[in-house]
Design an enzyme around this catalytic site. Sequence first.
Site, PDB file in Angstrom:
ATOM      1  CD  GLU A   1      -5.295   1.203  -2.978  1.00  0.00           C
ATOM      2  OE1 GLU A   1      -6.806   1.592  -2.966  1.00  0.00           O
ATOM      3  OE2 GLU A   1      -4.034   1.595  -2.301  1.00  0.00           O
TER       4      GLU A   1
ATOM      5  CG  HIS B   1      -2.230   1.096   0.922  1.00  0.00           C
ATOM      6  ND1 HIS B   1      -1.848   2.510   1.380  1.00  0.00           N
ATOM      7  CD2 HIS B   1      -3.545   1.056   0.871  1.00  0.00           C
ATOM      8  CE1 HIS B   1      -2.723   2.978   1.251  1.00  0.00           C
ATOM      9  NE2 HIS B   1      -4.043   2.405   0.948  1.00  0.00           N
TER      10      HIS B   1
HETATM   11  C1  PEP Z   1      -6.930   3.296   0.436  1.00  0.00           C
HETATM   12  O1  PEP Z   1      -6.255   3.714   0.916  1.00  0.00           O
HETATM   13  O2  PEP Z   1      -6.683   2.219  -0.560  1.00  0.00           O
HETATM   14  C2  PEP Z   1      -7.907   3.695  -0.575  1.00  0.00           C
HETATM   15  C3  PEP Z   1      -8.634   3.751  -1.689  1.00  0.00           C
HETATM   16  O3  PEP Z   1      -8.389   5.493   0.472  1.00  0.00           O
HETATM   17  P1  PEP Z   1      -9.636   5.656  -0.437  1.00  0.00           P
HETATM   18  O4  PEP Z   1     -10.657   5.359  -0.702  1.00  0.00           O
HETATM   19  O5  PEP Z   1     -10.224   7.084   1.427  1.00  0.00           O
HETATM   20  O6  PEP Z   1      -9.620   6.767  -1.190  1.00  0.00           O
END
Ligand code: PEP
Length: 247
Positions: free
Chosen positions: A165, A96
């Site tokens: 992400e 992450h």
């Molecule tokens: C995360 O931290 O993995 C994430 C996707 O956060 P958010 O949905 O709050 O952007």
Amino acid sequence: MRYFIGNWKMFGVPKSINILNKINSFHSKDKNRKKYRVIITPPYTLIETFSNNFKKKKILIGSQNCYQKEQFSSDTAAISPFMIKSVGAKYTLIGHSDNRSEGDTNSMLKNKVQFALKNNLKIVFCIGENKSEKKNNRTLIVLKNQIRKVLEKKFNRNDIIIAYEPIWSIGTGKIPTLTELTKTIIYIKKVLKNIFKKKSPPVLYGGSVDETNIKIFKEIKEIDGFLIGGASKSSKKFIDIIKNYYR
Ligand code: PEP
């Protein structure tokens, strides 16, 4: 199969199990329930209670991270894949951006992946570019490196999920355009197919997903599910995300 993974980050106390109870009662009656899997990653402190309570249910529990050594060591406050597995977790997030920014290197991540898989944890491997990498058109090269420096063909594809992400999107309310995201997901799958004998593990999207913008994301059929941070701390929002995805 689609995945809805809730990453609670630093949130939750034992009574927060109410949130999971609500999600579970929605899931058990949902006519679409066979089409998707729900995984929640609470903080370490709640993994055992949550896993015990949901042992016979369909909601699966995961960890948000794991240490890069396998079993026991003298590293203070470290928690290994073996220890996580011993309290009932089935999955672990690895890589992450919160942990990468705290110093997780590719070689540490590779050890995490290796030891997690060895201890029968499925992994959700997170990748993503930051704002300046995006601005400089380096997104695809960054993602390719993040994948190729850690994942190897000897790892079992069936135990791996990828979560794309973009760092600039996490917790900011900003999301990629449909065209941008489609192109990126297709590219990630191409890189993965090169590693894993022409078949890609599932690729999820994460970054500011909520009950409203899910209607946009569901247009992209290449996305196999979602990693949801902020909105997963509310049972209503999390359930609405699933409802709106299948509406
Ligand atoms: C995360 O931290 O993995 C994430 C996707 O956060 P958010 O949905 O709050 O952007």
